[in-house]
Design a protein around this motif. Sequence first.
Motif, PDB file in Angstrom:
ATOM      1  N   GLN A  94       0.831  -1.207   0.000  1.00 44.67           N
ATOM      2  CA  GLN A  94       0.000   0.000   0.000  1.00 44.67           C
ATOM      3  C   GLN A  94       0.865   1.257   0.000  1.00 44.67           C
ATOM      4  O   GLN A  94       0.566   2.222  -0.695  1.00 44.67           O
ATOM      5  CB  GLN A  94      -0.956  -0.005   1.193  1.00 44.67           C
ATOM      6  N   PHE A  95       1.945   1.253   0.793  1.00 39.55           N
ATOM      7  CA  PHE A  95       2.864   2.395   0.804  1.00 39.55           C
ATOM      8  C   PHE A  95       3.516   2.563  -0.564  1.00 39.55           C
ATOM      9  O   PHE A  95       3.675   3.681  -1.059  1.00 39.55           O
ATOM     10  CB  PHE A  95       3.938   2.248   1.890  1.00 39.55           C
ATOM     11  N   ALA A  96       3.902   1.451  -1.179  1.00 39.52           N
ATOM     12  CA  ALA A  96       4.528   1.509  -2.504  1.00 39.52           C
ATOM     13  C   ALA A  96       3.559   2.071  -3.531  1.00 39.52           C
ATOM     14  O   ALA A  96       3.936   2.910  -4.354  1.00 39.52           O
ATOM     15  CB  ALA A  96       5.013   0.121  -2.920  1.00 39.52           C
ATOM     16  N   VAL A  97       2.303   1.643  -3.471  1.00 41.20           N
ATOM     17  CA  VAL A  97       1.283   2.148  -4.401  1.00 41.20           C
ATOM     18  C   VAL A  97       1.118   3.655  -4.221  1.00 41.20           C
ATOM     19  O   VAL A  97       1.076   4.406  -5.194  1.00 41.20           O
ATOM     20  CB  VAL A  97      -0.063   1.411  -4.204  1.00 41.20           C
ATOM     21  N   LYS A  98       1.058   4.109  -2.973  1.00 41.09           N
ATOM     22  CA  LYS A  98       0.918   5.552  -2.699  1.00 41.09           C
ATOM     23  C   LYS A  98       2.124   6.326  -3.243  1.00 41.09           C
ATOM     24  O   LYS A  98       1.967   7.399  -3.816  1.00 41.09           O
ATOM     25  CB  LYS A  98       0.770   5.813  -1.193  1.00 41.09           C
ATOM     26  N   ALA A  99       3.317   5.785  -3.064  1.00 40.28           N
ATOM     27  CA  ALA A  99       4.528   6.456  -3.548  1.00 40.28           C
ATOM     28  C   ALA A  99       4.522   6.554  -5.071  1.00 40.28           C
ATOM     29  O   ALA A  99       4.871   7.595  -5.635  1.00 40.28           O
ATOM     30  CB  ALA A  99       5.777   5.726  -3.058  1.00 40.28           C
ATOM     31  N   VAL A 100       4.091   5.494  -5.743  1.00 37.87           N
ATOM     32  CA  VAL A 100       4.019   5.505  -7.211  1.00 37.87           C
ATOM     33  C   VAL A 100       2.957   6.497  -7.677  1.00 37.87           C
ATOM     34  O   VAL A 100       3.190   7.268  -8.617  1.00 37.87           O
ATOM     35  CB  VAL A 100       3.750   4.081  -7.763  1.00 37.87           C
TER      36      VAL A 100
END
Length: 171
Positions: free
Chosen positions: A20-26
């Motif tokens: 979820q953090f990775a998706v937000k960063a992308v």
Amino acid sequence: MSTQSFDPNNAQNLIEIEKQFAVKAVEHAQTYWNLLEKVHPRSLKLTKLDDEIYEHTMSTFPEFNEENHAHLVRLDEDWLKSDIGKKKWREFCQVYEKKVKDYNFGSLIRTDARKEYGETNTIFVTRIQFYAIEIARNRLGLNDGAHEIAKADAEKERLKKEKAAKKNGTS
């Protein structure tokens, strides 16, 4: 569960949380790239505190002013992660704890301002580091080339969609 007994390393959903953090960063990186396409970087405002962040960045990191801003054009990940770099950035970031929402969330940043986001041109930093570096790049004209790349990418995509629509309309 109390926060004192919570161990994030043993959390059941740690992988899901990291995703979820990775998706937000992308998503944040894509939004920023879209902004670079539509708004000239020198007039782009990222926060209400851009002036303060810029002045603080340039005074805290005098190396950003050296050699035609080479340390801003091309970020040195080893320097960012060195003991000295981490200490300076930690102190810098803490100033914005109560001033900038999500100041310590992870963000993706381009290591080379002259290129677009990509696997070999992206590192993970905190949100306030992203703001500090990108506000400086924008104000100093270091993202002007990225602006042109983003506009060209958008035009290629538009033409590709137009061509596909014509092909589907004539079939």
